[in-house]
Scaffold this motif. Structure first.
Motif, PDB file in Angstrom:
ATOM      1  N   PRO A   1      -1.624  -7.772   2.742  1.00 26.89           N
ATOM      2  CA  PRO A   1      -0.255  -7.790   2.568  1.00 26.89           C
ATOM      3  C   PRO A   1       0.654  -6.592   2.808  1.00 26.89           C
ATOM      4  O   PRO A   1       1.893  -6.871   3.099  1.00 26.89           O
ATOM      5  CB  PRO A   1      -0.268  -8.525   1.127  1.00 26.89           C
ATOM      6  N   GLY A   2       0.195  -5.555   2.144  1.00 26.70           N
ATOM      7  CA  GLY A   2       0.885  -4.475   2.315  1.00 26.70           C
ATOM      8  C   GLY A   2       1.118  -3.848   3.959  1.00 26.70           C
ATOM      9  O   GLY A   2       2.124  -3.549   4.411  1.00 26.70           O
TER      10      GLY A   2
ATOM     11  N   TYR B   1       7.326  -5.047  -3.664  1.00 31.38           N
ATOM     12  CA  TYR B   1       6.126  -4.540  -3.384  1.00 31.38           C
ATOM     13  C   TYR B   1       6.064  -3.889  -2.158  1.00 31.38           C
ATOM     14  O   TYR B   1       5.716  -2.599  -1.887  1.00 31.38           O
ATOM     15  CB  TYR B   1       5.175  -5.390  -3.564  1.00 31.38           C
ATOM     16  N   GLN B   2       6.822  -4.670  -1.185  1.00 29.82           N
ATOM     17  CA  GLN B   2       6.652  -4.072   0.226  1.00 29.82           C
ATOM     18  C   GLN B   2       7.750  -2.997   0.307  1.00 29.82           C
ATOM     19  O   GLN B   2       7.181  -1.882   1.222  1.00 29.82           O
ATOM     20  CB  GLN B   2       7.488  -5.146   1.182  1.00 29.82           C
TER      21      GLN B   2
ATOM     22  N   GLN C   1       0.730 -15.828  -2.624  1.00 31.51           N
ATOM     23  CA  GLN C   1       1.290 -14.761  -2.003  1.00 31.51           C
ATOM     24  C   GLN C   1       0.436 -13.492  -1.773  1.00 31.51           C
ATOM     25  O   GLN C   1       0.806 -13.127  -0.918  1.00 31.51           O
ATOM     26  CB  GLN C   1       2.467 -14.401  -2.967  1.00 31.51           C
ATOM     27  N   GLY C   2      -0.393 -13.374  -2.768  1.00 29.16           N
ATOM     28  CA  GLY C   2      -1.300 -12.074  -2.446  1.00 29.16           C
ATOM     29  C   GLY C   2      -2.046 -11.872  -1.231  1.00 29.16           C
ATOM     30  O   GLY C   2      -2.010 -10.983  -0.201  1.00 29.16           O
ATOM     31  N   ARG C   3      -2.413 -13.400  -0.569  1.00 26.52           N
ATOM     32  CA  ARG C   3      -3.307 -13.439   0.476  1.00 26.52           C
ATOM     33  C   ARG C   3      -4.613 -12.361   0.563  1.00 26.52           C
ATOM     34  O   ARG C   3      -4.809 -11.608   1.539  1.00 26.52           O
ATOM     35  CB  ARG C   3      -2.141 -13.078   1.822  1.00 26.52           C
TER      36      ARG C   3
ATOM     37  N   ASN D   1      -4.029  -1.469   0.239  1.00 26.02           N
ATOM     38  CA  ASN D   1      -2.729  -2.008   0.316  1.00 26.02           C
ATOM     39  C   ASN D   1      -1.995  -1.770  -1.057  1.00 26.02           C
ATOM     40  O   ASN D   1      -0.818  -2.670  -1.494  1.00 26.02           O
ATOM     41  CB  ASN D   1      -2.904  -3.628   0.314  1.00 26.02           C
ATOM     42  N   SER D   2      -2.305  -0.992  -1.744  1.00 27.95           N
ATOM     43  CA  SER D   2      -1.905  -0.395  -3.270  1.00 27.95           C
ATOM     44  C   SER D   2      -0.949   0.715  -3.090  1.00 27.95           C
ATOM     45  O   SER D   2      -1.292   1.970  -2.507  1.00 27.95           O
ATOM     46  CB  SER D   2      -3.064  -0.194  -4.342  1.00 27.95           C
ATOM     47  N   PRO D   3       0.454   0.614  -3.254  1.00 31.93           N
ATOM     48  CA  PRO D   3       1.238   1.858  -3.193  1.00 31.93           C
ATOM     49  C   PRO D   3       0.701   2.871  -4.028  1.00 31.93           C
ATOM     50  O   PRO D   3       1.004   3.811  -3.428  1.00 31.93           O
ATOM     51  CB  PRO D   3       2.620   1.271  -3.747  1.00 31.93           C
ATOM     52  N   LEU D   4       0.195   2.552  -5.228  1.00 33.04           N
ATOM     53  CA  LEU D   4      -0.305   3.664  -5.941  1.00 33.04           C
ATOM     54  C   LEU D   4      -1.375   4.592  -5.317  1.00 33.04           C
ATOM     55  O   LEU D   4      -1.334   5.746  -5.402  1.00 33.04           O
ATOM     56  CB  LEU D   4      -0.830   3.125  -7.203  1.00 33.04           C
ATOM     57  N   GLN D   5      -2.277   3.951  -4.568  1.00 36.30           N
ATOM     58  CA  GLN D   5      -3.019   4.759  -3.887  1.00 36.30           C
ATOM     59  C   GLN D   5      -2.669   5.658  -2.920  1.00 36.30           C
ATOM     60  O   GLN D   5      -3.529   6.696  -2.357  1.00 36.30           O
ATOM     61  CB  GLN D   5      -4.336   3.767  -3.149  1.00 36.30           C
TER      62      GLN D   5
END
Length: 994
Positions: A789-790, A825-826, A872-874, A888-892
């Motif tokens: 998703p990201g 999130y995006q 929505q997560g897909r 897909n995690s911004p934090l990572q």
């Protein structure tokens, strides 16, 4: 004055006039927005039955007062009325279109004053307008009003109720105003009123002090004669007329000291031509059939079936009053206690005599057996009064126990608790016999049209798994509403979308449903199933969620129950219920990339789609973004002629078609990004010569707005052909580059022609305000790849921005991005993957996909896991693909961030947990990256309170103005605001108070 001086004077005057005319209009400011008025999109307009008048309301986007406009559609006649602080109108035309009534509310100033001294009610008024003369009649302290249906001879008005507790009488004055004479009759102690459809009968319930004279009354509106149908020391409520107006049902509640709440009976009234007949079902007199420990539910209105043969109503448990706890101290009962606990022969005889359902010897034997069983149970307890609960004043722990075997999360159970308390099982009474239709096995039975059958969907066997992965399964039953017999139609029926679920035909004998990507029709009486075949697919192949073969929503059944109208991605198909015929009614959708997205329902009272009348459909150009209204005509034999005749087809957003009830008058709306939504009326069925009758946003002409829009085509990094909408800034000059905000939320290019009304949104974002203030706005589409998703945002947004830059409009050195929730999130993810943007604002973003998966979506009480896996997560579950979650995690990827970030996240966010924003903020702060987190106390996923919406709207623009326009750096961004200085900081800011 000499000719030379005169000439110079004239030139000077004209020069000044020309100079004044060439002065550019100012951009709209947030202070201007606070005073903005516009037509509400929710119930803000109404067309009279004869099509000669249009009423609409201009309400404030902030806290100002509204005004109601009455505009004649055929000329310039116009009346304006101040209606106080209202966001929507309560208004109504009489059925003969001679009168118009509406509510008048307290002003914003009066409401603010009342807020400072609570307890004093603010009265509301109703104004009645005679349309021919504009004569106004005013009624004070009115809470509800109604014309008497099709007869349109009276206006009934209920006055504002007085203060009182839940057990206080609900009765108040009813004013019956005769429209022809202007005479008013006052009827006291009325709690409910309801006209039948024709308006020749008025049903009233009386609720007086001490229940003196309480009952249900029927008033014949032509003669004025009133009949008292029933009187009792009881509470009468829930008046419910049949659609034809030939039957009335209601509830009657009586107090019983043994129970916490009232016990209810069902009343049915019919045969209005002569003496009205009354049918009563009283559960307390039906010990044979009615379930013990239950009563008729006041939370469901009773209704007659269409044939007036049965009453349908709800039943639920009733809680007994706890016994006196002092009596529990003794272990041995007194002899008197045995007498009250054991059912005596005398008591048995009394109960048998009172049971009106006993009609035969067999019924008598059943009733005696039931009484014997009850008596035995008491005897087994030693003949003692059942012991009551322990002391009510024991200090109990405030605890919630979460067990891994819970079918539903405790959080979801807490959310559902109010609905569960209101829930009732469907039941029926046919005049002689009570039948329970719903129970703990099949809870929710819903009557189908004609009330021959009911449909029940029971997901309890799959509730546990559904709550984990979001894939929805249910058992489906058909219930015979005359006998109560159930037939299981499907076991573990899969519903990837609501389009797959059964839909009943208008005669109530057939069900349209979807399974494995195919539509079927089930005929209930014969239990036969037919496959609906057509040379197309009805699967929504553009749905990229993790579900299997979701279908596209059908348009519905024909009125004769012989056909269904189905949609593929482009066209509308008429398919016969026997599966033998499938006709493409629109024909050119797929070939010309036109989506026929829906049908306009011109008759609000229609029963199914009348295929003998022209069909009006909505057109949308997938690649052009044009929209319009088309018509499918009817041939001489009364059949639809395949092919659509476009009536309106424009580079604008056109829709909202409706028809006057009693005239050939059609109203539709039109808007564009820089043109407010207005309504047009045509006297022709082909919508020609339409006249604009509303004037939306009266201050629109005072300010500068976007000069236009461009459609940007691009290809994602994964090969998807997509589009973006580029909105030009006010005062745009070709060849000049402008600061730009990129905004996104999945697919939004369809908003190319959507008008953005200035206002304080719950996210701070308003594209119209930004383009007015010199920004370009670019809104690209995003499509998704499973388990990414990201990265999907990266693959779509970056190519989109590069394509938009090539238009020459965007200054690539001054670009910002903004999104909220999923868009937040995006945004958070994009700034970890690129340094292309100079500033970013993310609202309520998901930032750690791993921790987010296992948190609760508090607004619904469900686990985020089912949203991640089926919505929505897909994504799959994290333990099935940890790398996808990390990827897909911004934090990572937080160490890669170089873009200044403004975060909005509220502490009461019930969609994306507040900890998600805090995690990202703390990580960025630890890395000394520029970030500010703005948190509004007690706010949910979006801002609801007006002061907060104002505050954040201004802050977000200040943030972008600083980074993209080089305006002064706001102090709250530059150095922050200490808690001890916050009050002073807020007092210095402009809050646009009147």
């Amino acid at each position: 004055m000499s000719k030379l001086v005169l000439s110079l004077f004239v030139l000077l005057c004209f020069g000044q006039q020309g100079f004044a005319q060439s002065q550019p209009k100012p951009p709209i400011s947030w202070k201007d927005v606070a005073a903005w008025k516009s037509i509400s999109p929710f119930g803000g307009t109404q067309l009279s039955p004869d099509g000669k008048w249009m009423a609409y309301v201009l309400s404030s986007v902030a806290e100002g007062d509204a005004e109601l406009i009455l505009q004649k559609t055929g000329d310039t006649t116009r009346h304006t009325y101040a209606i106080g602080a209202a966001t929507f109108a309560q208004m109504s035309f009489s059925d003969d279109a001679r009168y118009f009534a509406f509510k008048v509310f307290p002003t914003a100033k009066e409401k603010k004053a009342a807020a400072k001294s609570p307890g004093k009610p603010l009265p509301e008024k109703v104004w009645l307008i005679e349309l021919a003369s504009a004569k106004k009649t005013e009624f004070e302290r009115i809470s509800a009003f109604a014309f008497n249906g099709e007869t349109a001879s009276f206006l009934a008005l209920l006055t504002t109720p007085g203060a009182g507790g839940p057990d206080a009488p609900k009765g108040r004055d009813l004013l019956l105003y005769e429209l022809a004479t202007g005479k008013t009759q006052n009827i006291g102690n009325i709690s409910e009123m309801a006209f039948n459809k024709k308006g020749d009968w008025l049903a009233l319930t009386v609720d007086a002090a001490e229940k003196a004279g309480n009952g249900v009354h029927l008033r014949q509106m032509t003669t004025g004669l009133t009949t008292v149908v029933e009187n009792d020391k009881a509470r009468y409520q829930s008046l419910s007329w049949t659609e034809k107006g030939d039957g009335l049902a209601l509830l009657k509640g009586t107090k019983d000291d043994k129970f916490k709440s009232e016990l209810y009976s069902v009343l049915g009234i019919k045969n209005f031509g002569g003496a009205p007949s009354l049918t009563v079902y009283q559960p307390t007199k039906d010990s044979l059939n009615f379930p013990k420990g239950m009563t008729v539910s006041p939370n469901r209105r009773p209704v007659w079936t269409e044939d007036l043969g049965r009453l349908l109503f709800g039943i639920h448990k009733v809680d007994p009053v706890k016994k006196d706890t002092k009596a529990d101290a003794k272990t041995e009962p007194k002899k008197d206690s045995v007498k009250t606990a054991v059912v005596s022969d005398k008591d048995k005889l009394a109960r048998i005599k009172a049971d009106t359902t006993i009609k035969s010897l067999e019924d008598l034997q059943k009733a005696l057996a039931k009484l014997k069983t009850d008596s035995s149970k008491v005897a087994q307890r030693g003949g003692a009064v059942p012991s009551a609960d322990k002391k009510d004043d024991i200090d109990k722990p405030e605890v919630t126990i979460w067990n891994w075997q819970d079918k539903t999360l405790q959080s979801r159970q807490q959310i559902n608790e109010p609905q569960e308390k209101q829930f009732s099982f469907l039941a029926m009474y046919d005049g002689t016999k009570f039948t329970r239709l719903g129970d703990s096995t099949v809870r929710d039975v819903r009557p189908l049209p004609k009330e021959l059958y009911g449909l029940a969907m029971e997901d309890s066997p799959y509730e546990y798994q559904n709550s984990l992965d979001g894939q929805n399964y249910t058992d489906i039953y058909v219930v015979d509403l005359k006998t109560g017999v159930r037939t299981k139609l499907f076991e573990k029926f899969y519903g990837p979308s609501g389009a797959n679920l059964p839909r009943a035909s208008e005669d109530g004998t057939r069900l349209l449903y979807g399974k494995d990507g195919q539509f079927y029709v089930y005929h209930i009486p014969t239990k036969a199933t037919v496959t609906l075949s057509a040379p197309t697919s009805f699967i929504d192949t553009e749905d990229d969620h993790h579900v299997e073969k979701p279908l596209i929503y059908p348009l519905g059944w024909s009125s004769d129950s012989r056909y269904v109208l189905l949609r593929d991605l482009w066209d509308i198909w008429k398919v016969s219920a026997d599966g033998r015929e499938a006709v493409n009614l629109t024909r050119n959708g797929k070939a010309e990339k036109i989506r026929y997205t829906g049908r306009y329902r011109l008759d609000p009272e229609e029963k199914g789609i009348d295929l003998k009348k022209p069909l009006y459909v909505r057109l949308y150009g997938e690649m052009t973004k044009k929209s319009g209204i088309g018509r499918i005509d009817i041939d001489k034999k009364g059949n639809p002629v395949p092919g659509v005749r476009p009536l309106i087809w424009e580079d604008a957003s056109v829709g909202g078609l409706a028809k006057a009830k009693k005239a050939e008058a059609y109203v539709f709306s039109r808007e564009d990004f820089n043109d407010p939504t207005d309504y047009f009326v045509s006297a022709s069925a082909d919508l020609s010569a339409a006249k604009q009758v509303t004037k939306n946003a009266p201050d629109f002409g005072k300010y500068s707005w976007s000069t236009g829009v461009q459609l940007v085509n691009y290809v994602s990094d994964k090969g998807d052909s997509l589009q973006g909408a580029l909105f030009l800034p006010a005062g745009y000059e070709k060849g000049k580059k402008y600061p730009t905000i990129v905004y996104y939320y999945e697919k939004l290019s369809q908003t190319l022609h959507s008008y953005a009304n200035p206002g304080f949104s719950g996210t701070g974002w308003n594209p119209g305000v930004y383009t007015s203030n010199g920004y370009a706005v670019f809104i690209p589409d995003i499509v998704y790849k499973f388990n990414d998703p990201g990265m999907s945002a990266v693959w779509c947004v970056l190519p989109a921005v590069k394509a938009a830059i090539r238009t020459g409009v965007i200054d690539e050195q001054r670009m910002g991005i903004h999104g909220h929730s999923w868009g937040g999130y995006q945004t958070s993810f994009l700034i970890t993957q690129t340094g292309l943007f100079k500033a970013a604002a993310a609202g309520a973003p998901l930032t750690d996909m791993v921790s987010m998966y296992n948190l609760i979506y508090k607004n619904a009480g469900i686990g985020n896991g089912q949203i991640f896996e089926a919505s929505q997560g897909r994504l799959v579950a994290p333990w099935e693909n940890w790398e996808a979650y990390y990827r897909n995690s911004p934090l990572q990827h937080v160490t890669k961030v170089t873009t200044p970030l403004l975060l909005l996240h509220n502490d009461a966010d019930g969609a994306v947990d507040f900890t998600q924003g805090v995690e990202f903020y703390n990580a960025l702060r630890r890395l000394k990256k520029p970030v500010v987190l703005v948190q509004y106390k007690g706010e949910n996923h979006g801002l609801a309170k007006l002061p907060n919406r104002k505050d954040y709207s201004v802050r977000m623009m200040e943030f972008f103005d600083y980074h993209l326009k080089s305006k002064p750096e706001p102090d709250w961004w530059k150095k922050g605001i200490r808690k001890s200085d916050l009050e002073e900081h807020l007092e210095k800011r402009v809050l646009f108070e009147d």
